[in-house]
Scaffold this motif. Structure first.
Motif, PDB file in Angstrom:
ATOM      1  N   ASP A  43      -7.509  17.476   8.019  1.00 37.98           N
ATOM      2  CA  ASP A  43      -7.762  16.051   7.425  1.00 37.98           C
ATOM      3  C   ASP A  43      -6.735  15.069   7.652  1.00 37.98           C
ATOM      4  O   ASP A  43      -7.135  13.913   7.019  1.00 37.98           O
ATOM      5  CB  ASP A  43      -8.332  15.952   5.858  1.00 37.98           C
ATOM      6  CG  ASP A  43      -9.367  16.862   5.755  1.00 37.98           C
ATOM      7  OD1 ASP A  43     -10.472  17.161   6.616  1.00 37.98           O
ATOM      8  OD2 ASP A  43      -9.547  17.770   4.749  1.00 37.98           O
ATOM      9  N   ARG A  44      -5.718  15.410   8.355  1.00 40.49           N
ATOM     10  CA  ARG A  44      -4.617  14.322   8.478  1.00 40.49           C
ATOM     11  C   ARG A  44      -5.206  13.020   9.122  1.00 40.49           C
ATOM     12  O   ARG A  44      -4.857  11.862   8.321  1.00 40.49           O
ATOM     13  CB  ARG A  44      -3.385  14.827   9.332  1.00 40.49           C
ATOM     14  CG  ARG A  44      -2.380  13.860   9.316  1.00 40.49           C
ATOM     15  CD  ARG A  44      -1.135  14.445  10.296  1.00 40.49           C
ATOM     16  NE  ARG A  44      -1.931  14.369  11.673  1.00 40.49           N
ATOM     17  CZ  ARG A  44      -0.823  14.226  12.663  1.00 40.49           C
ATOM     18  NH1 ARG A  44       0.222  14.546  12.736  1.00 40.49           N
ATOM     19  NH2 ARG A  44      -1.387  14.024  13.982  1.00 40.49           N
ATOM     20  N   GLU A  45      -5.734  13.191  10.163  1.00 38.04           N
ATOM     21  CA  GLU A  45      -6.332  11.865  10.767  1.00 38.04           C
ATOM     22  C   GLU A  45      -7.221  11.057   9.819  1.00 38.04           C
ATOM     23  O   GLU A  45      -7.247   9.841   9.809  1.00 38.04           O
ATOM     24  CB  GLU A  45      -7.085  12.117  11.915  1.00 38.04           C
ATOM     25  CG  GLU A  45      -6.095  12.687  13.022  1.00 38.04           C
ATOM     26  CD  GLU A  45      -4.881  11.795  13.329  1.00 38.04           C
ATOM     27  OE1 GLU A  45      -5.116  10.227  13.453  1.00 38.04           O
ATOM     28  OE2 GLU A  45      -3.695  12.074  13.422  1.00 38.04           O
ATOM     29  N   ALA A  46      -7.946  11.735   9.148  1.00 37.35           N
ATOM     30  CA  ALA A  46      -8.994  11.022   8.143  1.00 37.35           C
ATOM     31  C   ALA A  46      -8.032  10.121   6.963  1.00 37.35           C
ATOM     32  O   ALA A  46      -8.435   9.004   6.591  1.00 37.35           O
ATOM     33  CB  ALA A  46      -9.802  11.835   7.362  1.00 37.35           C
ATOM     34  N   LEU A  72       0.737  18.809   3.804  1.00 33.88           N
ATOM     35  CA  LEU A  72       0.121  17.743   4.028  1.00 33.88           C
ATOM     36  C   LEU A  72       1.110  16.510   4.117  1.00 33.88           C
ATOM     37  O   LEU A  72       0.997  15.661   4.964  1.00 33.88           O
ATOM     38  CB  LEU A  72      -0.946  17.442   2.980  1.00 33.88           C
ATOM     39  CG  LEU A  72      -1.784  16.173   3.180  1.00 33.88           C
ATOM     40  CD1 LEU A  72      -2.473  16.175   4.594  1.00 33.88           C
ATOM     41  CD2 LEU A  72      -2.683  16.104   1.918  1.00 33.88           C
ATOM     42  N   ALA A  73       2.017  16.589   3.177  1.00 36.51           N
ATOM     43  CA  ALA A  73       2.930  15.531   2.964  1.00 36.51           C
ATOM     44  C   ALA A  73       3.790  15.398   4.224  1.00 36.51           C
ATOM     45  O   ALA A  73       4.248  14.237   4.848  1.00 36.51           O
ATOM     46  CB  ALA A  73       3.886  15.508   1.955  1.00 36.51           C
ATOM     47  N   GLU A  74       4.330  16.480   4.706  1.00 35.79           N
ATOM     48  CA  GLU A  74       5.138  16.568   5.933  1.00 35.79           C
ATOM     49  C   GLU A  74       4.296  16.222   7.111  1.00 35.79           C
ATOM     50  O   GLU A  74       4.856  15.453   7.933  1.00 35.79           O
ATOM     51  CB  GLU A  74       5.354  18.186   6.158  1.00 35.79           C
ATOM     52  CG  GLU A  74       6.603  18.388   5.112  1.00 35.79           C
ATOM     53  CD  GLU A  74       6.852  19.911   5.072  1.00 35.79           C
ATOM     54  OE1 GLU A  74       7.916  20.319   4.491  1.00 35.79           O
ATOM     55  OE2 GLU A  74       6.272  20.661   5.843  1.00 35.79           O
ATOM     56  N   ALA A  75       3.148  16.605   7.387  1.00 31.13           N
ATOM     57  CA  ALA A  75       2.088  16.127   8.568  1.00 31.13           C
ATOM     58  C   ALA A  75       1.927  14.680   8.527  1.00 31.13           C
ATOM     59  O   ALA A  75       2.118  13.955   9.578  1.00 31.13           O
ATOM     60  CB  ALA A  75       0.898  16.899   8.508  1.00 31.13           C
ATOM     61  N   ALA A 110       0.846  -1.298   0.020  1.00 27.67           N
ATOM     62  CA  ALA A 110      -0.072   0.031  -0.025  1.00 27.67           C
ATOM     63  C   ALA A 110       0.750   1.245   0.063  1.00 27.67           C
ATOM     64  O   ALA A 110       1.975   1.346   0.761  1.00 27.67           O
ATOM     65  CB  ALA A 110      -0.783   0.115   1.277  1.00 27.67           C
ATOM     66  N   THR A 111       0.724   2.308  -0.933  1.00 27.59           N
ATOM     67  CA  THR A 111       1.345   3.385  -1.334  1.00 27.59           C
ATOM     68  C   THR A 111       0.466   4.594  -0.952  1.00 27.59           C
ATOM     69  O   THR A 111      -0.524   4.556  -1.727  1.00 27.59           O
ATOM     70  CB  THR A 111       2.242   3.364  -2.540  1.00 27.59           C
ATOM     71  OG1 THR A 111       2.910   2.320  -2.525  1.00 27.59           O
ATOM     72  CG2 THR A 111       3.035   4.643  -2.536  1.00 27.59           C
ATOM     73  N   LEU A 112       0.635   5.348  -0.100  1.00 25.87           N
ATOM     74  CA  LEU A 112       0.083   6.932  -0.143  1.00 25.87           C
ATOM     75  C   LEU A 112       1.020   7.941  -0.861  1.00 25.87           C
ATOM     76  O   LEU A 112       1.992   8.108  -0.591  1.00 25.87           O
ATOM     77  CB  LEU A 112       0.085   7.373   1.324  1.00 25.87           C
ATOM     78  CG  LEU A 112      -0.669   8.582   1.682  1.00 25.87           C
ATOM     79  CD1 LEU A 112      -1.959   8.770   0.951  1.00 25.87           C
ATOM     80  CD2 LEU A 112      -0.636   8.715   3.079  1.00 25.87           C
ATOM     81  N   VAL A 113       0.391   8.190  -1.969  1.00 31.46           N
ATOM     82  CA  VAL A 113       0.861   9.296  -2.775  1.00 31.46           C
ATOM     83  C   VAL A 113       0.238  10.661  -2.474  1.00 31.46           C
ATOM     84  O   VAL A 113      -0.850  10.706  -2.387  1.00 31.46           O
ATOM     85  CB  VAL A 113       0.668   9.039  -4.437  1.00 31.46           C
ATOM     86  CG1 VAL A 113       1.776   9.809  -5.216  1.00 31.46           C
ATOM     87  CG2 VAL A 113       1.317   7.557  -4.602  1.00 31.46           C
ATOM     88  N   VAL A 114       1.161  11.596  -2.346  1.00 38.36           N
ATOM     89  CA  VAL A 114       0.773  13.051  -1.934  1.00 38.36           C
ATOM     90  C   VAL A 114       1.206  13.993  -2.816  1.00 38.36           C
ATOM     91  O   VAL A 114       2.346  14.002  -2.957  1.00 38.36           O
ATOM     92  CB  VAL A 114       1.110  13.317  -0.355  1.00 38.36           C
ATOM     93  CG1 VAL A 114       0.735  14.813  -0.263  1.00 38.36           C
ATOM     94  CG2 VAL A 114       0.452  12.274   0.538  1.00 38.36           C
ATOM     95  N   CYS A 115       0.445  14.707  -3.459  1.00 35.87           N
ATOM     96  CA  CYS A 115       0.744  15.906  -4.272  1.00 35.87           C
ATOM     97  C   CYS A 115       1.320  17.054  -3.708  1.00 35.87           C
ATOM     98  O   CYS A 115       0.519  17.695  -2.736  1.00 35.87           O
ATOM     99  CB  CYS A 115      -0.385  16.255  -5.097  1.00 35.87           C
ATOM    100  SG  CYS A 115      -0.084  17.581  -6.331  1.00 35.87           S
ATOM    101  N   THR A 116       2.394  17.216  -3.867  1.00 33.35           N
ATOM    102  CA  THR A 116       3.276  18.500  -3.028  1.00 33.35           C
ATOM    103  C   THR A 116       2.968  19.744  -3.613  1.00 33.35           C
ATOM    104  O   THR A 116       3.306  20.837  -3.153  1.00 33.35           O
ATOM    105  CB  THR A 116       4.788  18.112  -2.922  1.00 33.35           C
ATOM    106  OG1 THR A 116       5.397  17.829  -4.309  1.00 33.35           O
ATOM    107  CG2 THR A 116       4.790  16.854  -2.040  1.00 33.35           C
ATOM    108  N   THR A 117       2.183  19.726  -4.822  1.00 36.15           N
ATOM    109  CA  THR A 117       2.245  21.208  -5.452  1.00 36.15           C
ATOM    110  C   THR A 117       0.705  21.675  -5.504  1.00 36.15           C
ATOM    111  O   THR A 117       0.587  22.689  -6.013  1.00 36.15           O
ATOM    112  CB  THR A 117       2.425  21.092  -6.986  1.00 36.15           C
ATOM    113  OG1 THR A 117       1.840  20.038  -7.651  1.00 36.15           O
ATOM    114  CG2 THR A 117       3.975  20.844  -7.427  1.00 36.15           C
TER     115      THR A 117
END
Length: 117
Positions: free
Chosen positions: A76-79, A30-33, A5-12
């Motif tokens: 929304d980090r916890e979600a 969001l990525a850092e959090a 499982a991979t979580l991809v986060v858009c940094t832009t």
């Protein structure tokens, strides 16, 4: 947690109300959090969901992929972490609708079937 499982986060990504001159974009925040919370994050520039930022994708081999938008890095980090846990626990990545956090249920951009090789 499922190792594939991979979580991809858009940094832009930016939230619609964000200051365009801000030194750090909302997606990077969001990525850092998520990283600070221990999530295995793959940072990605632009998921092409600009009108629905902040955007993330839950993905993995032989698994359904979910693209989520309209995520607030402060709220929304916890979600996202809850959805990542549910996604990682599902053998094929399919998370029943009722088991997804509300912000995830309301802001799914796409659900993509696994690619067969």
């Amino acid at each position: 947690m499922h190792l594939d499982a991979t979580l991809v986060v858009c940094t832009t990504c930016r939230l619609p109300e964000s200051d365009p001159a801000a030194p750090r974009r909302d997606g990077l925040i969001l990525a850092e959090a998520l990283e600070a919370a221990g999530a295995p994050v793959r940072r990605q520039e632009c998921l092409s969901a600009c009108s629905r930022g902040c955007a993330v994708a839950f993905t993995g081999p032989k698994r359904w992929t979910y693209v989520q938008g309209a995520l607030d890095p402060h709220r929304d980090r916890e979600a996202v972490l809850t959805m990542l846990g549910a996604y990682a626990s599902a053998p094929d990545g399919l998370v029943p609708w009722r088991e997804r956090p509300e912000v995830i249920r309301k802001n799914t951009v796409a659900r993509v079937p696994p690619l067969e090789v």
